[in-house]
Design a protein around this motif. Structure first.
Motif, PDB file in Angstrom:
ATOM      1  N   ASP A   1      13.740 -52.901  28.392  1.00 48.72           N
ATOM      2  CA  ASP A   1      14.509 -52.866  27.151  1.00 48.72           C
ATOM      3  C   ASP A   1      13.551 -52.705  25.977  1.00 48.72           C
ATOM      4  OD1 ASP A   1      16.134 -53.194  24.962  1.00 48.72           O
ATOM      5  OD2 ASP A   1      16.809 -55.223  25.478  1.00 48.72           O
ATOM      6  N   PRO A   2      13.500 -51.522  25.339  1.00 44.02           N
ATOM      7  CA  PRO A   2      12.591 -51.347  24.208  1.00 44.02           C
ATOM      8  C   PRO A   2      12.946 -52.223  23.010  1.00 44.02           C
ATOM      9  CG  PRO A   2      14.040 -49.440  24.442  1.00 44.02           C
ATOM     10  CD  PRO A   2      14.258 -50.298  25.658  1.00 44.02           C
ATOM     11  N   GLY A   3      14.161 -52.803  23.016  1.00 44.23           N
ATOM     12  CA  GLY A   3      14.500 -53.772  21.983  1.00 44.23           C
ATOM     13  C   GLY A   3      13.818 -55.109  22.200  1.00 44.23           C
ATOM     14  N   ASP A   4      13.398 -55.372  23.420  1.00 41.25           N
ATOM     15  CA  ASP A   4      12.610 -56.561  23.772  1.00 41.25           C
ATOM     16  C   ASP A   4      11.457 -56.085  24.642  1.00 41.25           C
ATOM     17  OD1 ASP A   4      11.668 -59.125  24.340  1.00 41.25           O
ATOM     18  OD2 ASP A   4      13.118 -59.425  25.980  1.00 41.25           O
ATOM     19  N   PRO A   5      10.529 -55.319  24.069  1.00 41.55           N
ATOM     20  CA  PRO A   5       9.536 -54.605  24.876  1.00 41.55           C
ATOM     21  C   PRO A   5       8.550 -55.539  25.561  1.00 41.55           C
ATOM     22  CG  PRO A   5       8.976 -54.456  22.554  1.00 41.55           C
ATOM     23  CD  PRO A   5      10.332 -55.101  22.620  1.00 41.55           C
ATOM     24  N   THR A   6       8.092 -55.111  26.730  1.00 41.54           N
ATOM     25  CA  THR A   6       7.033 -55.833  27.423  1.00 41.54           C
ATOM     26  C   THR A   6       5.836 -55.947  26.483  1.00 41.54           C
ATOM     27  OG1 THR A   6       7.783 -54.633  29.375  1.00 41.54           O
ATOM     28  CG2 THR A   6       5.784 -55.984  29.599  1.00 41.54           C
ATOM     29  N   PRO A   7       5.338 -57.153  26.235  1.00 46.50           N
ATOM     30  CA  PRO A   7       4.301 -57.315  25.212  1.00 46.50           C
ATOM     31  C   PRO A   7       2.908 -56.970  25.719  1.00 46.50           C
ATOM     32  CG  PRO A   7       4.851 -59.444  26.135  1.00 46.50           C
ATOM     33  CD  PRO A   7       5.801 -58.443  26.774  1.00 46.50           C
ATOM     34  N   ALA A   8       2.047 -56.608  24.779  1.00 46.26           N
ATOM     35  CA  ALA A   8       0.617 -56.479  25.072  1.00 46.26           C
ATOM     36  C   ALA A   8      -0.001 -57.873  25.067  1.00 46.26           C
ATOM     37  CB  ALA A   8      -0.056 -55.594  24.022  1.00 46.26           C
ATOM     38  N   VAL A   9      -0.699 -58.212  26.127  1.00 45.97           N
ATOM     39  CA  VAL A   9      -1.330 -59.525  26.255  1.00 45.97           C
ATOM     40  C   VAL A   9      -2.806 -59.312  26.558  1.00 45.97           C
ATOM     41  CG1 VAL A   9      -1.398 -61.685  27.554  1.00 45.97           C
ATOM     42  CG2 VAL A   9       0.810 -60.592  27.064  1.00 45.97           C
ATOM     43  N   GLY A  10      -3.678 -59.708  25.640  1.00 42.30           N
ATOM     44  CA  GLY A  10      -5.111 -59.532  25.843  1.00 42.30           C
ATOM     45  C   GLY A  10      -5.472 -58.069  25.997  1.00 42.30           C
ATOM     46  N   GLY A  11      -6.574 -57.821  26.706  1.00 43.45           N
ATOM     47  CA  GLY A  11      -6.978 -56.453  26.990  1.00 43.45           C
ATOM     48  C   GLY A  11      -7.635 -55.767  25.819  1.00 43.45           C
TER      49      GLY A  11
ATOM     50  N   PRO B   1      -7.374 -56.901  17.151  1.00 43.11           N
ATOM     51  CA  PRO B   1      -7.107 -58.216  16.567  1.00 43.11           C
ATOM     52  C   PRO B   1      -7.544 -59.356  17.471  1.00 43.11           C
ATOM     53  CG  PRO B   1      -5.163 -56.793  16.515  1.00 43.11           C
ATOM     54  CD  PRO B   1      -6.160 -56.152  17.422  1.00 43.11           C
ATOM     55  N   PRO B   2      -7.473 -60.600  16.957  1.00 43.73           N
ATOM     56  CA  PRO B   2      -7.759 -61.760  17.812  1.00 43.73           C
ATOM     57  C   PRO B   2      -6.856 -61.773  19.027  1.00 43.73           C
ATOM     58  CG  PRO B   2      -7.608 -62.407  15.498  1.00 43.73           C
ATOM     59  CD  PRO B   2      -7.189 -60.968  15.569  1.00 43.73           C
ATOM     60  N   GLY B   3      -7.370 -62.301  20.142  1.00 49.17           N
ATOM     61  CA  GLY B   3      -6.587 -62.357  21.366  1.00 49.17           C
ATOM     62  C   GLY B   3      -6.883 -61.248  22.343  1.00 49.17           C
ATOM     63  N   ALA B   4      -7.783 -60.319  21.976  1.00 52.21           N
ATOM     64  CA  ALA B   4      -8.153 -59.238  22.886  1.00 52.21           C
ATOM     65  C   ALA B   4      -9.067 -59.769  23.986  1.00 52.21           C
ATOM     66  CB  ALA B   4      -8.852 -58.123  22.107  1.00 52.21           C
ATOM     67  N   GLY B   5      -9.299 -58.928  24.997  1.00 54.89           N
ATOM     68  CA  GLY B   5     -10.225 -59.279  26.062  1.00 54.89           C
ATOM     69  C   GLY B   5      -9.546 -59.940  27.244  1.00 54.89           C
ATOM     70  N   ARG B   6     -10.282 -60.791  27.937  1.00 51.72           N
ATOM     71  CA  ARG B   6      -9.801 -61.436  29.154  1.00 51.72           C
ATOM     72  C   ARG B   6      -8.943 -62.653  28.808  1.00 51.72           C
ATOM     73  NH1 ARG B   6     -15.264 -61.965  32.739  1.00 51.72           N
ATOM     74  NH2 ARG B   6     -16.294 -62.171  30.718  1.00 51.72           N
ATOM     75  N   VAL B   7      -7.690 -62.673  29.313  1.00 54.88           N
ATOM     76  CA  VAL B   7      -6.793 -63.787  29.030  1.00 54.88           C
ATOM     77  C   VAL B   7      -5.986 -64.123  30.282  1.00 54.88           C
ATOM     78  CG1 VAL B   7      -6.585 -63.153  26.584  1.00 54.88           C
ATOM     79  CG2 VAL B   7      -4.911 -62.301  28.229  1.00 54.88           C
ATOM     80  N   ASP B   8      -5.324 -65.261  30.236  1.00 52.00           N
ATOM     81  CA  ASP B   8      -4.428 -65.683  31.308  1.00 52.00           C
ATOM     82  C   ASP B   8      -3.148 -64.851  31.236  1.00 52.00           C
ATOM     83  OD1 ASP B   8      -2.796 -66.958  33.121  1.00 52.00           O
ATOM     84  OD2 ASP B   8      -3.116 -68.974  32.313  1.00 52.00           O
ATOM     85  N   ASN B   9      -2.781 -64.209  32.344  1.00 53.99           N
ATOM     86  CA  ASN B   9      -1.604 -63.343  32.392  1.00 53.99           C
ATOM     87  C   ASN B   9      -0.369 -64.024  32.983  1.00 53.99           C
ATOM     88  OD1 ASN B   9      -2.228 -59.909  32.304  1.00 53.99           O
ATOM     89  ND2 ASN B   9      -3.830 -61.386  31.897  1.00 53.99           N
ATOM     90  N   THR B  10      -0.402 -65.343  33.134  1.00 55.68           N
ATOM     91  CA  THR B  10       0.699 -66.061  33.791  1.00 55.68           C
ATOM     92  C   THR B  10       2.035 -65.798  33.111  1.00 55.68           C
ATOM     93  OG1 THR B  10      -0.820 -67.806  34.512  1.00 55.68           O
ATOM     94  CG2 THR B  10       1.539 -68.321  34.499  1.00 55.68           C
ATOM     95  N   GLY B  11       2.070 -65.936  31.795  1.00 54.43           N
ATOM     96  CA  GLY B  11       3.313 -65.731  31.069  1.00 54.43           C
ATOM     97  C   GLY B  11       3.826 -64.309  31.178  1.00 54.43           C
ATOM     98  N   LEU B  12       2.922 -63.350  31.088  1.00 49.90           N
ATOM     99  CA  LEU B  12       3.310 -61.944  31.185  1.00 49.90           C
ATOM    100  C   LEU B  12       3.899 -61.644  32.556  1.00 49.90           C
ATOM    101  CD1 LEU B  12       3.304 -59.061  29.990  1.00 49.90           C
ATOM    102  CD2 LEU B  12       0.987 -58.799  30.891  1.00 49.90           C
ATOM    103  N   GLU B  13       3.257 -62.147  33.601  1.00 53.97           N
ATOM    104  CA  GLU B  13       3.699 -61.844  34.965  1.00 53.97           C
ATOM    105  C   GLU B  13       4.991 -62.557  35.339  1.00 53.97           C
ATOM    106  OE1 GLU B  13      -0.820 -60.925  36.598  1.00 53.97           O
ATOM    107  OE2 GLU B  13       0.205 -62.755  37.241  1.00 53.97           O
ATOM    108  N   ALA B  14       5.393 -63.537  34.535  1.00 51.52           N
ATOM    109  CA  ALA B  14       6.658 -64.231  34.787  1.00 51.52           C
ATOM    110  C   ALA B  14       7.853 -63.456  34.247  1.00 51.52           C
ATOM    111  CB  ALA B  14       6.624 -65.625  34.162  1.00 51.52           C
ATOM    112  N   ARG B  15       7.612 -62.420  33.441  1.00 57.84           N
ATOM    113  CA  ARG B  15       8.704 -61.639  32.878  1.00 57.84           C
ATOM    114  C   ARG B  15       9.393 -60.809  33.955  1.00 57.84           C
ATOM    115  NH1 ARG B  15       8.853 -60.409  27.091  1.00 57.84           N
ATOM    116  NH2 ARG B  15       9.863 -58.447  27.730  1.00 57.84           N
ATOM    117  N   ALA B  16      10.703 -60.605  33.780  1.00 61.21           N
ATOM    118  CA  ALA B  16      11.476 -59.832  34.754  1.00 61.21           C
ATOM    119  C   ALA B  16      11.143 -58.351  34.702  1.00 61.21           C
ATOM    120  CB  ALA B  16      12.963 -60.043  34.505  1.00 61.21           C
ATOM    121  N   ASP B  17      10.518 -57.889  33.602  1.00 63.51           N
ATOM    122  CA  ASP B  17      10.191 -56.463  33.488  1.00 63.51           C
ATOM    123  C   ASP B  17       8.751 -56.163  33.876  1.00 63.51           C
ATOM    124  OD1 ASP B  17       8.972 -57.655  31.317  1.00 63.51           O
ATOM    125  OD2 ASP B  17       9.953 -56.417  29.792  1.00 63.51           O
ATOM    126  N   VAL B  18       8.118 -57.066  34.619  1.00 59.77           N
ATOM    127  CA  VAL B  18       6.755 -56.851  35.120  1.00 59.77           C
ATOM    128  C   VAL B  18       6.748 -57.088  36.627  1.00 59.77           C
ATOM    129  CG1 VAL B  18       4.341 -57.582  35.018  1.00 59.77           C
ATOM    130  CG2 VAL B  18       5.731 -57.567  32.923  1.00 59.77           C
TER     131      VAL B  18
END
Length: 539
Positions: free
Chosen positions: A370-380, A384-401
């Motif tokens: 759903d582009p109205g609730d798009p899969t977010p960019a997490v780390g990587g 901006p702050p937050g780039a690089g290596r991060v915990d992907n637990t929250g991202l991988e819990a999404r139904a669109d991943v």
């Protein structure tokens, strides 16, 4: 300034300076052939500065503040005199700033002026990060003999084009940069930056995107309109593309990059072109994002740059030095990509498994995007702050991943080189994106991103083989860990969200929900292809 100098020395772990007693000549006037005057500052030791090697830095970010303290002063204290110039249209320099498209002519004219100055001496080194590295490539094929070396850091010779690909437009980086430079000369710009980032993030939700500049800045921006209107293949950007100058350079080049840097693929392409042409070049890639502080570029400026400026050989080292994440250790190689690594296919399997075996017959996996609730960019890869290596637990819990994971590894798996994926994909809509991310899952189940990439499809309503180029990497998956692949349809706002309608991103206002399929069966063997260390790799 002595206290600030000592603080920078400590943070960047720099060697002690030759002197902290510097003199600065402000607002030197550098005439351009069209009559425009650009301003520059010259930093040098108070005594003995005349005739020292000159480090030239051409900047769109001003000549003082963080740049002066963190880059200019450290060089001027350690063997260089430094000329830092504001490019056309900023911080007192005349003319209008037209990003990337005017740096060749102005750079060549600046070099002509510089080598004619009585204080310049006989050696010049081109130095700088990001845009300050890009302007080096703009003149690389027409250097005067006084230029002895180039040290481009976190940059590449076609600075904008990776972000503006038809098959996967980046949004956050070019838009965020355009927003930043539009506001950087306002009072208290640095203090206001956290608030500005929040405003920028909100603006990126604007529909149509063509109005996002007004939402962010309150007015139209020629540059932000240009990135939405002209893709990487558009002749509009021809003057910004200096890839053909790389192998025509006449001086040694030391490139410094980061595994999570926004410009890494192009920087590795430039280095490989130099090496294949037999030109003197070396490469250093660390575990850094675009804005990570590190001292490697100063090590190269003081070792590699000064040595060439003095007609000496720099300290001996391998042509390629890479920080291997996972192993967390620096390693030396003879080339990029290194020899001795062979492509190995890790196939997506039913039940979320990942293995080298061909998958068994199975139904496709599905998810809704759903582009109205798009899969977010997490780390990587991001600025901006937050780039690089991060915990992907929250991202991988999404139904669109979707995720696919190997069993626990019985031996280390070392991956160094170019990474890509082949995903057999089908959408309910004709237009869709495929985002693939490689992760390392540790013994506690924590999933950490290694590299990723996205491609856009224009016939996605048919079963399509989506070829996705991920960021290059050097990573060791340790015994006891697992290899994981994520598949989704976005990473917003790093990449523009695909509206699913086929309309131009600048003008699209309708967002359509898509039902996506990822196939993994003998006829559709979706896979991630990793350059894995061969058993007979040279030591």
């Amino acid at each position: 300034m002595s206290l600030a100098s000592r603080l920078v020395e400590r943070v960047l772990r720099l060697p002690p300076p030759i002197t902290r007693d510097l003199v600065v000549e402000r607002d030197l006037k550098v005439p351009m052939p069209d009559g425009t005057v650009l301003l520059a500052d010259r930093w040098a030791p108070r005594t003995g500065g005349k005739g020292l090697p000159t480090a030239l830095m051409r900047s769109p970010y001003g000549r003082r503040g963080v740049l002066a303290l963190g880059s200019v002063r450290p060089l001027a204290e350690r063997g260089y005199q430094v000329l830092v110039q504001s490019v056309r249209g900023g911080f007192g320099s005349g003319g209008t700033f037209d990003p990337m498209r005017q740096e060749r002519a102005d750079g060549l004219a600046t070099l002509d002026w510089l080598v004619a100055q009585p204080w310049c001496g006989e050696s010049v080194v081109l130095f700088g990060t990001s845009y300050l590295g890009y302007v080096q490539w703009a003149v690389a094929d027409s250097l005067p003999p006084q230029v002895k070396a180039m040290i481009p850091h976190m940059t590449e010779s076609a600075l904008t084009l990776e972000f503006l690909r038809k098959d996967g437009m980046s949004l956050q980086t070019p838009f965020g940069w355009g927003y930043m430079v539009a506001k950087q000369e306002r009072p208290f710009a640095m203090v206001r930056q956290p608030l500005e980032l929040k405003k920028l993030r909100s603006a990126l939700d604007t529909l149509p995107l063509a109005d996002a500049d007004v939402a962010a800045l309150g007015h139209r921006s020629d540059y932000l309109q240009a990135i939405l209107s002209h893709d990487a293949d558009d002749p509009y950007w021809a003057a910004a593309d200096h890839r053909d100058r790389v192998t025509a350079t006449t001086v040694p080049v030391s490139s410094v990059g980061g595994w999570y840097d926004i410009f890494l693929p192009g920087q590795l392409r430039d280095f490989r072109a130099l090496q294949e042409a037999g030109l003197p070049a070396r490469l250093t890639v660390g575990p850094w994002t675009h804005t990570s502080p590190d001292n490697t570029v100063f090590t190269e400026a003081l070792g590699f740059g000064l040595a060439h400026a003095r007609g000496e050989e720099p300290p001996e080292r391998a042509p390629v030095r890479l920080f291997v994440t996972g192993e967390e250790r620096w390693r030396d190689f003879e080339s990029w990509p290194p020899k001795g690594y062979e492509p190995r296919r890790f196939h997506l399997q039913p039940g979320g498994a990942l293995a080298t075996a061909t998958p068994e017959p199975s139904a496709p996996d599905t998810y809704r995007y759903d582009p109205g609730d798009p899969t977010p960019a997490v780390g990587g890869v991001a600025m901006p702050p937050g780039a690089g290596r991060v915990d992907n637990t929250g991202l991988e819990a999404r139904a669109d991943v979707l995720t696919y994971t190997t069993p626990v590894l019985e031996a280390d798996v070392e991956v160094i080189g170019e990474v890509h994926a082949e995903i057999h994909f089908r959408s309910s809509l004709r237009h869709a994106d495929v985002f693939v991310r490689l992760c390392d899952v540790d013994s506690k189940g924590r999933s950490t991103n290694v590299c990723d990439g996205l491609t856009s499809l224009t016939r996605a309503d048919e079963v399509t083989l989506a070829s996705v180029r991920l960021w290059p990497t050097a990573h060791r998956f340790e015994r006891g860990h697992r290899i994981r692949v994520q598949v989704s349809s976005g990473a917003f706002p790093r990449y523009a969200r695909n509206p699913g309608t086929g309309e131009p991103l600048a003008t699209a206002v309708e967002l359509r929900v898509a039902d996506q399929e990822v196939r993994h069966d003998p006829e559709h063997p979706s896979a991630l292809i990793l350059p894995v260390e061969a058993a007979d790799r040279p030591a």
